[in-house]
Design a protein around this motif. Structure first.
Motif, PDB file in Angstrom:
ATOM      1  N   ASN A 112      11.480  24.314  90.043  1.00 35.46           N
ATOM      2  CA  ASN A 112      12.554  25.075  90.998  1.00 35.46           C
ATOM      3  C   ASN A 112      11.488  24.234  92.537  1.00 35.46           C
ATOM      4  O   ASN A 112      11.801  24.490  93.729  1.00 35.46           O
ATOM      5  CB  ASN A 112      12.978  26.005  90.788  1.00 35.46           C
ATOM      6  N   THR A 157      22.255  36.670 101.932  1.00 35.50           N
ATOM      7  CA  THR A 157      21.938  35.774 101.368  1.00 35.50           C
ATOM      8  C   THR A 157      20.734  34.558 101.924  1.00 35.50           C
ATOM      9  O   THR A 157      20.988  34.523 102.826  1.00 35.50           O
ATOM     10  CB  THR A 157      23.080  34.999 100.435  1.00 35.50           C
ATOM     11  N   SER A 206      21.989  29.739  83.198  1.00 36.73           N
ATOM     12  CA  SER A 206      21.978  30.720  84.171  1.00 36.73           C
ATOM     13  C   SER A 206      21.155  31.961  84.293  1.00 36.73           C
ATOM     14  O   SER A 206      21.309  32.846  83.184  1.00 36.73           O
ATOM     15  CB  SER A 206      23.112  30.567  85.298  1.00 36.73           C
ATOM     16  N   THR A 213      19.529  30.487 101.203  1.00 43.27           N
ATOM     17  CA  THR A 213      20.092  29.814  99.921  1.00 43.27           C
ATOM     18  C   THR A 213      19.273  28.552 100.920  1.00 43.27           C
ATOM     19  O   THR A 213      18.657  28.380 101.915  1.00 43.27           O
ATOM     20  CB  THR A 213      21.571  29.159 100.247  1.00 43.27           C
ATOM     21  N   GLY A 222      15.591  29.551  95.226  1.00 43.11           N
ATOM     22  CA  GLY A 222      15.584  29.198  93.957  1.00 43.11           C
ATOM     23  C   GLY A 222      13.830  30.304  93.138  1.00 43.11           C
ATOM     24  O   GLY A 222      14.028  31.460  92.813  1.00 43.11           O
ATOM     25  N   VAL A 282      24.461  26.418  95.352  1.00 46.46           N
ATOM     26  CA  VAL A 282      23.007  26.605  94.965  1.00 46.46           C
ATOM     27  C   VAL A 282      22.794  24.986  94.619  1.00 46.46           C
ATOM     28  O   VAL A 282      23.213  24.376  93.943  1.00 46.46           O
ATOM     29  CB  VAL A 282      22.985  27.183  93.288  1.00 46.46           C
ATOM     30  N   THR A 303      19.118  32.244  89.078  1.00 49.53           N
ATOM     31  CA  THR A 303      18.402  31.099  89.074  1.00 49.53           C
ATOM     32  C   THR A 303      19.150  30.222  88.386  1.00 49.53           C
ATOM     33  O   THR A 303      20.306  31.087  87.438  1.00 49.53           O
ATOM     34  CB  THR A 303      16.727  31.096  88.438  1.00 49.53           C
ATOM     35  N   SER A 357      14.111  23.993  95.424  1.00 53.88           N
ATOM     36  CA  SER A 357      14.677  25.141  95.643  1.00 53.88           C
ATOM     37  C   SER A 357      13.776  25.982  96.285  1.00 53.88           C
ATOM     38  O   SER A 357      13.255  27.145  95.051  1.00 53.88           O
ATOM     39  CB  SER A 357      15.217  25.522  94.636  1.00 53.88           C
ATOM     40  N   GLY A 413      18.482  24.456  91.239  1.00 57.58           N
ATOM     41  CA  GLY A 413      17.843  25.633  92.260  1.00 57.58           C
ATOM     42  C   GLY A 413      17.653  27.128  91.701  1.00 57.58           C
ATOM     43  O   GLY A 413      18.661  27.781  90.565  1.00 57.58           O
ATOM     44  N   GLY A 414      18.325  28.061  93.285  1.00 56.57           N
ATOM     45  CA  GLY A 414      18.757  29.330  92.486  1.00 56.57           C
ATOM     46  C   GLY A 414      19.252  30.128  94.362  1.00 56.57           C
ATOM     47  O   GLY A 414      18.953  29.630  94.661  1.00 56.57           O
ATOM     48  N   PHE A 415      18.384  31.640  94.427  1.00 54.53           N
ATOM     49  CA  PHE A 415      18.912  32.111  95.737  1.00 54.53           C
ATOM     50  C   PHE A 415      18.462  33.381  95.623  1.00 54.53           C
ATOM     51  O   PHE A 415      17.646  33.719  94.595  1.00 54.53           O
ATOM     52  CB  PHE A 415      20.370  32.294  95.577  1.00 54.53           C
TER      53      PHE A 415
END
Length: 637
Positions: A492, A590, A550, A592, A498, A615, A567, A495, A619-621
């Motif tokens: 990632n 959040t 996910s 991001t 992520g 996302v 993720t 990200s 990636g992710g958050f």
């Protein structure tokens, strides 16, 4: 007077409820040898059903699992073979005893601190034609089915197990090939039969008509060896084989580890503590010294040079203190001769700078944990010298590495090492190791284990990141060592959000944060989030996910805030996240990925709403949620 159909139904329901809920004083009963060749084990309301059967043709036993009338596990072979007796066929059923199990326990690590156990246990007694006895002990809980073998008498070493798991032919699989360090990636297959022939880890996930099923093991110690799955091509059956197919040495009676199937919908499996629940109660009476928490891990941050530098380690301690992290972990090098690698200083007890680092840390509220090669702890005298010295210095934990075996001999070493580290009040992180298998309930000073290809590896993928929450991390703490923003090999890499989310998505009693101070300072939103990480979790909930594609989990901190990590594998997308956090209004912050770095954004929502989060590809958050009230703009503690 004849009993009416409705009355018979009510009587039947009452009898089922009595079996599922009665305390351990439920009277035993023995069934006649002439009883039917199939017996059900039902657990508390909502549990799956185990079906134990005996083939009338050859006397071979099987076990099947159903949920809500649908198949989770087809009739699968059970039994084992010893030097003196074959308990896989030619058996006669001689009786059954049932009891209900209700327990509460606490554990410092894992998905929740407080645990409630409700199970039904049935003991099926069988005999061979020669009179040798095998007991099949079966447990059914709302989130799983497990069985183990009990041999009341010595029948020689165990030569092999007949145990196997036969999945429905349409079952999808998420499974990893077996290696002694349990670090190979998980792969998703369209059917169990499509899995190539080979050996696989005892942490395989299947999607069946009756729900998800995660095959696992529990209560493994030196009386047995760790096991893995074996598979032949074009077959939905996965056999169970102990380490290297070596005989299990037995002296006297034998109780094997549990063979478990964690089952239910995906949330039930992900949130399950079944393998811990099956394990023996804690052997550590006083647990007041066992304290989980985040740690600054210096290996990926500083490498070999940092391991031999007191000044470098002091700087890491200072940085951990500024972040509020309770631990700093000193990796390999600290007991070697200065300027040399893998050469132990024979005078390490007197020459070491470790006592000074411990004093430096204590002044700043940071405790020290240290790395040890397991070979230093194989001899009982040497083990006592190392552990007693570390305790005297004030070191709080040990990271023990390179066991790389699940043989019976190595499991006996684990037994000794666990007892001695507990005696010296040293928390433990095992690397190059077995996977948890209930160890953290029995030995609660085990904070985490590797058994995963973590952040330092170069072969991780976005698919692997999204598989781990549903496989390896289900069964116990996992030392993936997230947070290494400076690593160019992470899947990632585009990200940072992520990567930040992995610190919550992956549970570990000691969350070893693997980044450099510079990488955290360059990402103030990540640093701010990591400063908020709690020392443990009160509850874990799956918000959404698809194994290998996910995963979004929420974990509740002791102060009532929820930390969320997600993720995703694949293209950039806007993802919808159901907020299963409770009724009322919530402030959700959040974090991001934005065009110029991490972006923190507040959202006021109601529990049960769906939050849309952008996302990036692979990636992710991360997110932090707290109760909202008028004027509240931050979830900072």
């Amino acid at each position: 007077m004849a009993v009416q159909p409705r009355a018979r139904t009510i009587v039947s329901m009452l009898c089922s409820a009595l079996l599922a809920t009665t305390a351990a004083t439920l009277p035993a009963h023995a069934e006649s040898p002439a009883a039917p060749a199939s017996w059900e084990v039902r657990g508390p309301l909502g549990s799956p059903t185990a079906v134990v059967s005996l083939d009338p043709a050859d006397g071979s036993p099987t076990l099947a699992v159903r949920r809500a009338g649908r198949t989770v596990l087809e009739p699968s072979p059970v039994g084992l073979v010893t030097e003196q007796a074959d308990f896989s066929k030619g058996l006669t059923f001689t009786g059954r005893t049932d009891r209900a199990i209700s327990e509460r326990y606490t554990i410092p690590t894992g998905k929740s601190h407080e645990r409630l156990v409700r199970m039904t246990e049935s003991r099926f007694r069988f005999r061979t034609a020669d009179g040798a006895r095998l007991d099949l002990l079966t447990r059914v809980a709302p989130d799983g089915v497990a069985y183990r073998y009990v041999l009341p008498e010595d029948h020689g070493d165990v030569v092999r197990e007949a145990s196997a798991f036969t999945l429905p032919s349409t079952a999808e699989a998420v499974i990893s090939a077996y290696r002694r360090d349990n670090e190979l990636p998980f792969v998703r297959y369209q059917s169990a039969a499509a899995v190539p022939a080979g050996t696989y880890s005892m942490q395989a996930l299947f999607k069946t008509d009756g729900g998800y099923a995660l095959v696992a093991e529990s209560d493994l110690n030196g009386s047995y060896a760790g096991s893995h799955l074996t598979h032949t091509a074009d077959s939905p059956t996965f056999g169970v084989s102990p380490w290297n197919d070596e005989p299990i040495q037995v002296s006297g009676s034998l109780t094997t580890p549990w063979r478990a199937v964690i089952t239910g919908d995906l949330a039930t499996v992900t949130e399950s503590t079944f393998t811990d629940d099956l394990a023996p109660k804690s052997r550590v009476r006083d647990t007041s010294w066992i304290k989980p928490g985040p740690a600054l891990w210096t290996w990926l941050a500083g490498g070999k040079e940092a391991g031999q530098s007191l000044e470098a380690q002091k700087k890491y301690v200072d940085y951990a203190a500024d972040r509020g992290w309770p631990y700093e972990v000193v990796d390999a090098g600290w007991y070697y001769k200065p300027g040399q690698w893998d050469v132990i200083d024979p005078d390490w007890q007197t020459n070491s700078w470790m006592p000074e680092l411990v004093r430096h840390g204590k002044e700043r509220g940071v405790e020290i944990q240290v790395w040890l090669h397991y070979t230093l702890l194989t001899d009982p005298v040497e083990r006592e010298k190392w552990l007693s010295t570390l305790e005297r210095w004030g070191v709080k934990g040990v990271k023990i590495d390179f066991m790389d075996s699940e043989s019976q001999e190595r499991m006996r070493w684990y037994d000794d090492a666990l007892e001695d580290t507990a005696k010296h009040h040293l928390m433990v992180n095992f690397h190059g190791s077995t996977i948890p298998k209930g160890i953290q309930r029995t030995w609660p000073h085990v904070m985490t284990l590797e058994g995963v290809g973590g952040e330092e590896k170069r072969n991780n993928t976005a698919v692997q990141l999204a598989a781990l929450p549903f496989t390896r991390n289900v069964i116990g703490s996992m030392d993936f060592t997230p947070g290494a923003f400076h690593r160019p090999f992470r899947p990632n890499v585009q990200s940072d959000a992520g990567e930040l989310g992995l610190t919550v998505l992956y549970e570990s009693g000691i969350q070893n944060l693997a980044g450099t101070p510079e990488s955290y300072d360059a990402r103030p939103e990540a640093r701010r989030y990591l400063e908020q990480l709690p020392t443990g979790w009160e509850e874990t909930r799956l918000l959404t996910g698809d194994p290998g594609r996910s995963a979004v989990l929420a974990r509740k901190a002791p102060d009532g805030r929820w930390f969320i990590g997600g993720t995703f594998a694949g293209a950039a997308q806007d993802v919808d996240v159901p907020l299963r956090l409770g009724a009322g209004k919530w402030l959700v912050e959040t974090v991001t990925d934005g065009p110029s770095g991490l972006v923190r954004a507040p959202h006021v929502v109601r529990g049960g709403d769906t939050l849309t989060v952008p996302v990036v590809a692979d990636g992710g958050f991360a997110a932090l949620a707290c109760r909202w009230y008028a004027g509240r703009t931050s979830c900072d503690r």
